[in-house]
Design an enzyme around this catalytic site. Structure first.
Site, PDB file in Angstrom:
ATOM      1  N   LYS A  59       0.831  -1.204   0.000  1.00  0.00           N
ATOM      2  CA  LYS A  59       0.000   0.000   0.000  1.00  0.00           C
ATOM      3  C   LYS A  59       0.867   1.256   0.000  1.00  0.00           C
ATOM      4  O   LYS A  59       2.025   1.237   0.364  1.00  0.00           O
ATOM      5  CB  LYS A  59      -0.917   0.000   1.236  1.00  0.00           C
ATOM      6  N   ASP A  60       0.216   2.351  -0.381  1.00  0.00           N
ATOM      7  CA  ASP A  60       0.849   3.636  -0.564  1.00  0.00           C
ATOM      8  C   ASP A  60       1.460   4.185   0.717  1.00  0.00           C
ATOM      9  O   ASP A  60       1.037   3.853   1.815  1.00  0.00           O
ATOM     10  CB  ASP A  60      -0.240   4.599  -1.084  1.00  0.00           C
ATOM     11  N   ARG A  61       2.447   5.045   0.558  1.00  0.00           N
ATOM     12  CA  ARG A  61       3.022   5.727   1.714  1.00  0.00           C
ATOM     13  C   ARG A  61       2.161   6.913   2.117  1.00  0.00           C
ATOM     14  O   ARG A  61       1.764   7.048   3.270  1.00  0.00           O
ATOM     15  CB  ARG A  61       4.439   6.214   1.396  1.00  0.00           C
TER      16      ARG A  61
END
Length: 730
Positions: free
Chosen positions: A253-255
């Site tokens: 998942k995205d930061r």
């Protein structure tokens, strides 16, 4: 909308010193520091302050959508302006499991230990009656004063001894342990009391019977903010004193977002996971459960997105039309900017093109080429050293984190030398090399789809490809879903090096991506080393057209296994020929041969909903995170007279879809970091100018005619109050 660096710079610099200071103070998060704990070989260094401390709106020269042939739209509505991801709290991603259930952190309770379902009378039958009487005598004694009993179990087998331990624990709440004395075996049983000195000295058996728990794996939700999946797991691994590569998950998942996903660990107690999770800033764990199997990449249906678009410049009617169009028509399923890296001068598909062309030296040069505004000081120095000297050893020595792609490649160059460049590239993990060449496939796919829409519109035409419903499943889930690749990625995969060579390299870790597609076992991983069967496709005839819509139409990614639409085959040939390639994409080196795959032209969001919200403070939180909801925080309220307008969008997308491409369809605007930074800078400048105007009006009012009426004086005071409120956010 496209904006170059000079525009961004001029907008940023136009504010006064006060606003510039507030820009810096408004920065949130950043890279997490890693503690130097024992048991973990590698130290994770904080980025040097002089490198990461920069204005967040100065993003440098980044890729724009037009650079990767993202040019068309399906909707006929009028677009409008809004800022995407101005704050990480504007983007919330919750994983959807294979059953479509949303991964949402709701509690941090530890599962109850399963009760021993074996009846005490059945256990009694397994042991001699004399031992049973001894245990009963212990039950009647004073727990604080009893010295316990010692049972000779030399002649008993393991199952009988286990029965004694179980009875002792259940019958008298005792601590028991087996000890050897000379040639005999004894079980010492002592009441479990804090006042019992003997019990306090005995070693307690804390072993866990995972079979009773229902499986060897502990599954839990990882809820994190402003760090990518592997950053969070690396820190959790350091706290638990385990290797990062034993974590299993369905996707990364995205930061820059609040994200929630499932993670699994083998035989790690949830109490330890919870305790260590509480020590890591920005990480929350919970919803623990036990399972027989671990998670694997691709074991997800998609993601649920909750997104806030800020500073919306569009009428309510325009917003309604745009959202209705997205609901009814979907969006062009382009590969988003994240797929191609962040540096305009060195996009990942250029590296992939060189690999497919067999130009190994050029591919290596691009991977190691110095980058504008490199945040990692040591890596920037290593790149510069290699660019100037071609000394792989000296460049490698400058990199502290050997899990970097560049470090792996430099190590390969040291060992394999310049006469074996393919061998040097083998030190780069296979999944990363595949990402490079898949990025080129994706670049071709974007170009062909744009040409298809531009030439034929949104109607289904003769020659279009669709999945053959009679010979394959309705729900095709094997489309390309590789993760994106950023120029700062760390990696977690096996490289094609010998076991001897591997000893020279530290174990490696992974990093992740943007909003975005997950890493899965997809059919575009079709090197000749292992080819999966592609779905059966059908070329539409005139008689078929009424049975299909554009949502059914697929376009192939080039490769030797796929079928091409008759009208598009010349387009593929023309595009690839310019790069000295053919649609076959087979090489003598099988590692860089591609079979191809299929991808639907349109992405269709499900469970789509939206609402318009007004707010007063520029940095108000507009969406509650999972942890906020769990803590019963009050949700953001619409303020009808608010100064700013936001659009809150909620939708579910398949794991192969990019959320930014859905937002692009709504806005009809470029979603690149450079353009969004320009919009954000412009928004900040407008606020600053509004403050200056308000201050001027206020000063004129206060220093004006002495015969002001009371109402006018009150107005002046209200201006003062408004000015104070606004200036804090300038």
């Amino acid at each position: 909308m496209s904006t170059d660096n000079t525009v961004v710079a001029s907008v940023i610099s136009s504010g006064n010193n006060k606003s510039r200071s507030n820009f810096k103070s408004g920065l949130r998060g950043g890279r997490q520091s890693y503690s130097n704990r024992g048991g973990i070989k590698r130290r994770f260094e904080r980025l040097p302050r002089e490198n990461w401390k920069k204005n967040k709106l100065d993003v440098g020269n980044r890729l724009k959508e037009s650079d990767i042939d993202i040019t068309e739209y399906v909707g006929k509505h009028t677009g409008f302006s809004a800022i995407i991801k101005e704050r990480y709290t504007d983007f919330h991603v919750n994983e959807l499991d294979l059953n479509g259930q949303v991964a949402k952190l709701t509690h941090q309770d530890i599962p109850h230990e399963p009760e021993d379902d074996q009846d005490i009378e059945d256990l009694k039958k397994l042991i001699p009656s004399a031992i049973w009487d001894q245990l009963h005598t212990l039950k009647e004694d004073d727990p604080s004063s009893s010295s316990g009993i010692e049972i000779d179990v030399t002649s008993l087998d393991k199952s009988e001894r286990k029965a004694i331990h179980t009875i002792a624990k259940r019958l008298v709440n005792a601590i028991s342990q087996t000890v050897n004395k000379e040639d005999k075996k004894f079980i010492t049983v002592v009441p479990n009391s804090q006042d019992n000195k003997i019990a306090n000295k005995m070693r307690k058996d804390n072993r866990i019977d995972w079979k009773k728990r229902g499986g060897d794996y502990c599954h839990f939700l990882l809820h994190k903010v402003n760090m990518d999946t592997m950053d969070a797991l690396n820190q959790l691994a350091a706290s638990l004193r385990i290797r990062p590569d034993i974590f299993n998950y369905a996707g990364t998942k995205d930061r820059r977002a609040w994200t929630t996903q499932w993670v699994s660990l083998k035989k790690i107690d949830p109490r330890d996971i919870l305790r260590m999770g509480k020590t890591i800033h920005g990480v929350y764990v919970g919803n623990f459960k036990y399972a027989k199997d671990c998670l694997k990449l691709g074991m997800l249906h998609g993601n649920q997105f909750r997104i806030a678009l800020r500073n919306v410049q569009g009428s309510d009617e325009e917003i309604e039309q745009a959202m209705t169009s997205l609901r009814d028509n979907g969006f062009i399923n382009y590969y988003g900017l994240q797929r191609f890296g962040s540096i305009a001068a060195i996009p990942t598909h250029d590296i992939g093109k060189r690999l497919l062309q067999g130009k190994w030296h050029e591919a290596i040069e691009l991977i190691l080429k110095p980058r504008e505004r490199e945040q990692d000081k040591e890596l920037a120095e290593a790149r510069q050293i290699y660019a100037e000297t071609k000394d792989a050893h000296a460049a490698y020595a400058r990199i502290k984190r050997v899990d970097k792609i560049e470090a792996r490649l430099l190590k390969g160059l040291q060992i394999s030398g310049n006469n074996n460049l393919v061998g040097a590239l083998d030190f780069v993990p296979r999944n990363i090399r595949l990402m490079y060449i898949h990025a080129y496939q994706s670049f071709v796919w974007n170009h062909i789809v744009s040409r298809r829409i531009k030439q034929f519109g949104t109607n289904v035409i003769v020659g279009d490809l669709v999945y053959d419903k009679q010979n394959c499943k309705e729900d095709i889930t094997n489309e390309t879903t590789d993760r994106s690749l950023d120029d700062t990625d760390n990696v977690k995969d096996e490289s094609d090096v010998t076991s001897t060579e591997k000893k020279d390299i530290d174990s490696i870790v992974d990093k992740e991506t943007e909003e975005k597609p997950e890493t899965t076992k997809a059919t575009d991983d079709l090197t000749e080393e292992g080819v999966n069967d592609l779905p059966v496709v059908k070329i539409l005839t005139k008689e078929d057209l009424s049975n299909y819509t554009l949502a059914d139409v697929i376009i192939p990614q080039p490769g030797w296994k796929v079928t091409y639409p008759p009208y598009a085959k010349p387009w593929f040939d023309e595009f690839l020929d310019k790069d000295g390639l053919t649609t076959d994409l087979r090489q003598k080196n099988k590692k860089y041969s591609l079979g191809g795959s299929y991808r639907k032209i349109l992405g269709i969001p499900t469970d789509l909903s939206w609402k318009i919200m007004r707010y007063n403070e520029k940095h108000d939180d507009l969406i509650l995170s999972d942890i906020d909801e769990m803590r019963k925080h009050a949700p953001a309220q619409d303020k009808p007279d608010g100064q700013y307008k936001a659009l809150i969008v909620e939708m579910c997308l398949k794991s192969s879809n990019y959320a930014t491409m859905a937002l692009r369809e709504i806005l009809k605007n470029d979603t690149s970091a450079e353009t969004q930074a320009a919009l954000s800078a412009s928004h900040c400048t407008e606020d600053t100018q509004s403050d200056v105007t308000a201050e001027k009006i206020t000063n004129e009012s206060l220093s004006g005619s002495p015969d002001l009426t009371e109402s006018e004086d009150n107005t002046g005071k209200s201006h003062n109050i408004k000015l104070d409120e606004d200036s804090t956010d300038a």
